[in-house]
Design a protein around this motif. Structure first.
Motif, PDB file in Angstrom:
ATOM      1  N   PHE A   7     -29.348   5.752  33.912  1.00  0.00           N
ATOM      2  CA  PHE A   7     -28.748   6.145  32.630  1.00  0.00           C
ATOM      3  C   PHE A   7     -27.248   5.907  32.634  1.00  0.00           C
ATOM      4  CE2 PHE A   7     -32.550   8.745  31.795  1.00  0.00           C
ATOM      5  CZ  PHE A   7     -32.698   8.544  30.431  1.00  0.00           C
ATOM      6  N   VAL A   8     -26.723   5.642  31.452  1.00  0.00           N
ATOM      7  CA  VAL A   8     -25.282   5.621  31.218  1.00  0.00           C
ATOM      8  C   VAL A   8     -25.029   6.391  29.930  1.00  0.00           C
ATOM      9  CG1 VAL A   8     -23.265   4.217  30.690  1.00  0.00           C
ATOM     10  CG2 VAL A   8     -24.920   3.406  32.375  1.00  0.00           C
ATOM     11  N   GLY A   9     -24.134   7.379  29.994  1.00  0.00           N
ATOM     12  CA  GLY A   9     -23.804   8.135  28.787  1.00  0.00           C
ATOM     13  C   GLY A   9     -24.931   9.047  28.329  1.00  0.00           C
ATOM     14  N   GLN A  10     -24.914   9.376  27.023  1.00  0.00           N
ATOM     15  CA  GLN A  10     -25.893  10.296  26.427  1.00  0.00           C
ATOM     16  C   GLN A  10     -25.992  11.588  27.248  1.00  0.00           C
ATOM     17  OE1 GLN A  10     -26.874   9.755  23.557  1.00  0.00           O
ATOM     18  NE2 GLN A  10     -26.843   7.544  23.246  1.00  0.00           N
ATOM     19  N   VAL A  11     -24.833  12.104  27.660  1.00  0.00           N
ATOM     20  CA  VAL A  11     -24.805  13.264  28.552  1.00  0.00           C
ATOM     21  C   VAL A  11     -25.408  14.494  27.878  1.00  0.00           C
ATOM     22  CG1 VAL A  11     -23.296  14.863  29.795  1.00  0.00           C
ATOM     23  CG2 VAL A  11     -22.859  12.398  29.890  1.00  0.00           C
ATOM     24  N   GLU A  12     -25.020  14.762  26.631  1.00  0.00           N
ATOM     25  CA  GLU A  12     -25.542  15.952  25.945  1.00  0.00           C
ATOM     26  C   GLU A  12     -27.048  15.852  25.737  1.00  0.00           C
ATOM     27  OE1 GLU A  12     -23.472  16.701  22.347  1.00  0.00           O
ATOM     28  OE2 GLU A  12     -21.569  17.190  23.331  1.00  0.00           O
ATOM     29  N   GLU A  32     -17.429   2.451  23.572  1.00  0.00           N
ATOM     30  CA  GLU A  32     -17.020   1.208  24.239  1.00  0.00           C
ATOM     31  C   GLU A  32     -17.198   1.290  25.756  1.00  0.00           C
ATOM     32  OE1 GLU A  32     -13.124  -1.782  24.519  1.00  0.00           O
ATOM     33  OE2 GLU A  32     -13.078   0.010  23.247  1.00  0.00           O
ATOM     34  N   LYS A  33     -16.800   2.406  26.342  1.00  0.00           N
ATOM     35  CA  LYS A  33     -16.916   2.560  27.790  1.00  0.00           C
ATOM     36  C   LYS A  33     -18.371   2.504  28.235  1.00  0.00           C
ATOM     37  CE  LYS A  33     -15.986   5.856  31.530  1.00  0.00           C
ATOM     38  NZ  LYS A  33     -15.482   7.220  31.861  1.00  0.00           N
ATOM     39  N   GLU A  34     -19.239   3.166  27.473  1.00  0.00           N
ATOM     40  CA  GLU A  34     -20.657   3.189  27.827  1.00  0.00           C
ATOM     41  C   GLU A  34     -21.284   1.808  27.687  1.00  0.00           C
ATOM     42  OE1 GLU A  34     -21.485   7.839  26.448  1.00  0.00           O
ATOM     43  OE2 GLU A  34     -21.821   6.166  25.064  1.00  0.00           O
ATOM     44  N   ILE A  35     -20.932   1.106  26.612  1.00  0.00           N
ATOM     45  CA  ILE A  35     -21.474  -0.242  26.409  1.00  0.00           C
ATOM     46  C   ILE A  35     -21.050  -1.166  27.549  1.00  0.00           C
ATOM     47  CG2 ILE A  35     -21.294  -2.298  24.948  1.00  0.00           C
ATOM     48  CD1 ILE A  35     -21.269  -0.445  22.529  1.00  0.00           C
ATOM     49  N   GLU A  36     -19.789  -1.092  27.926  1.00  0.00           N
ATOM     50  CA  GLU A  36     -19.295  -1.941  29.020  1.00  0.00           C
ATOM     51  C   GLU A  36     -20.041  -1.647  30.321  1.00  0.00           C
ATOM     52  OE1 GLU A  36     -15.266  -2.033  31.612  1.00  0.00           O
ATOM     53  OE2 GLU A  36     -14.983  -2.471  29.474  1.00  0.00           O
TER      54      GLU A  36
END
Length: 451
Positions: A39-44, A363-367
């Motif tokens: 996983f990347v992001g979607q923390v909540e 942007e950070k998550e997409i990268e």
């Protein structure tokens, strides 16, 4: 030289899952990490999903379900897979689309019942004859796909297994070879192959196996004794597997008595009752364990009012899986009615669902996701190429940016470059349109299209 016998095998054309890289929800010491377990992001959203896992483990989720809502490409399916992984490696995970119930050659309720029973497993312990050992070498042979000349399929393999006391070289048929590929088996892994069914189990990494940061497996001792042995192992079935086996026996009985095989679109209710009784008896005798899994229904807004009513009743059943729905719709009409409701789902059904929201990636998550996908494909990206793809992901969609990776890589390779550059990305973008580009194209030439 020994060979492996197969009786029950998967279809060699079975499609491999698209989310096999998801290994959990990325929780470490009770906290969700920004990038972990695929996983990347979607923390909540992952925090909410992990709370669902804890409620299920505590036995406080009976009669409830989960609804995951969010824009396309925000990881709704991955979130459902992550929940299943957190619940345990053997947790059944069945994924369908809401639209599938209308294309099946059976009643909608029968289709849903089969999906529900595929998502409930039973773990049975028994003695089996197996081949077990550390993989010392693996040579896979490929042939062209019989229906698609641009694809290859495995036609067999030669594998060398060793224990502390013995080493054997085995010829492996295509069905087992496909499992080895799907499981990512490599030299140094300790595996077990069931002689009768051909099922492959990866037990871990042997002492001599090199460890990697990605897809790390637990270190275990190399087995002792012979490679070919009788061993107590655990087999896994779903309720639908048992239903099908009993129904097949009934069909064979008809063939023996009347000269034909009984073909039914539906599994009779008495067969399912017999299967349930078998499961309960196995559990009562201490030979088995029931494992409720997850039924994931994507595009849930495509279900109709009858299907929602059926699922609502099924959630209250004694043997019911965890129901997870997902949709990318806002206000929508409930299929089969003239009523509009949030996400196209009846309000009384919504009241029984815990709702988890996924958000568009930043942007950070997409990268970070693009870097991970490029690494998985073995593609080296220059900084300007990564920046260009990230920008495309923001302006168009993440899926479109990822789709450009391989054509850009092929262009770079054809031009003799090891790394993809921004020019390669721009070239791939000229060849393949994004959804936004396609919409603009349709608007521009709308009068020329057939109505």
């Amino acid at each position: 030289m020994s060979s492996v016998r197969i009786e029950e095998i998967k279809s060699k054309f079975e499609r491999f899952a698209a989310h096999t890289h998801i290994r959990g929800l990325g929780v470490r010491n009770g906290r969700v990490e920004f990038s972990a377990d695929g996983f990347v992001g979607q923390v909540e959203a992952r925090e909410a999903a992990y709370m669902v896992v804890k409620m299920i483990r505590a036995g406080k989720f009976a009669g409830k379900g989960v609804l995951i809502v969010g824009p396309p490409g925000t990881g709704k399916t991955a979130l459902a897979v992550g929940i299943a992984r957190e619940l345990g490696e053997d947790t059944p995970f069945v994924a369908i689309s809401g639209g599938e119930i209308y294309s099946a050659e059976m009643k909608k309720t029968e289709f849903l019942m089969r999906a529900l029973r595929k998502a409930i497993g039973i773990r049975v312990r028994e003695w089996r004859k197996v081949y077990e050992g550390e993989v010392r070498s693996l040579d896979i042979r490929y042939d062209r796909h019989p229906y698609n000349p641009y694809m290859q399929i495995p036609r067999g393999a030669t594998i060398k297994l060793r224990t502390r006391d013995e080493e054997k070289t085995l010829r492996i048929p295509p069905e087992i070879t496909a499992q080895l590929i799907e499981l990512g088996v490599e030299e140094g892994d300790v595996i077990m192959i069931d002689e009768e069914t051909g099922r492959v189990i990866v037990e871990g990494r042997g002492e001599s196996g090199e460890q990697y940061d990605v897809r790390t497996r637990a270190k275990i001792e190399v087995p002792k004794g012979p490679v070919y042995k009788e061993k107590e192992i655990t087999r896994f079935f779903t309720l639908h597997d048992i239903d099908t086996a009993l129904a097949r026996q009934r069909g064979l009985l008809s063939a023996a008595l009347f000269g034909f095989v009984e073909e039914t679109k539906e599994i009779p209710e008495e067969v399912r009752r017999e299967a349930d009784n078998f499961v309960k008896k196995t559990i009562d005798e201490g030979k088995g364990e029931l494992i409720p899994g997850i039924l994931f229904i994507d595009d849930a807004h495509l279900l109709d009012i009858e299907s929602f009513a059926y699922l609502s009743r099924a959630m209250e059943s004694e043997m019911a899986p965890i129901l997870i729905l997902a949709t990318n719709r806002g206000m929508a009409r409930i299929r089969g009615t003239d009523i509009e409701s949030p996400h196209g789902i009846p309000r009384d059904m919504l009241d029984r669902l815990i709702i988890i929201k996924t958000n568009p990636y930043n942007e950070k998550e997409i990268e970070e996701i693009i870097k991970i996908k490029a690494a998985e494909e073995g593609i080296k990206l220059s900084d300007d190429a990564l920046g260009a793809l990230t920008k495309i992901g923001l302006e168009s969609s993440l899926r479109y940016a990822i789709q450009l990776l391989v054509p850009a890589y092929i262009k770079a390779r054809d031009d003799g470059r090891d790394a993809v550059t921004q020019k390669d990305v721009e070239y791939a973008r000229r060849l393949f349109a994004s959804l936004k580009d396609s919409v603009e194209y349709v608007k521009q030439y709308e009068e020329l299209f057939l109505k």
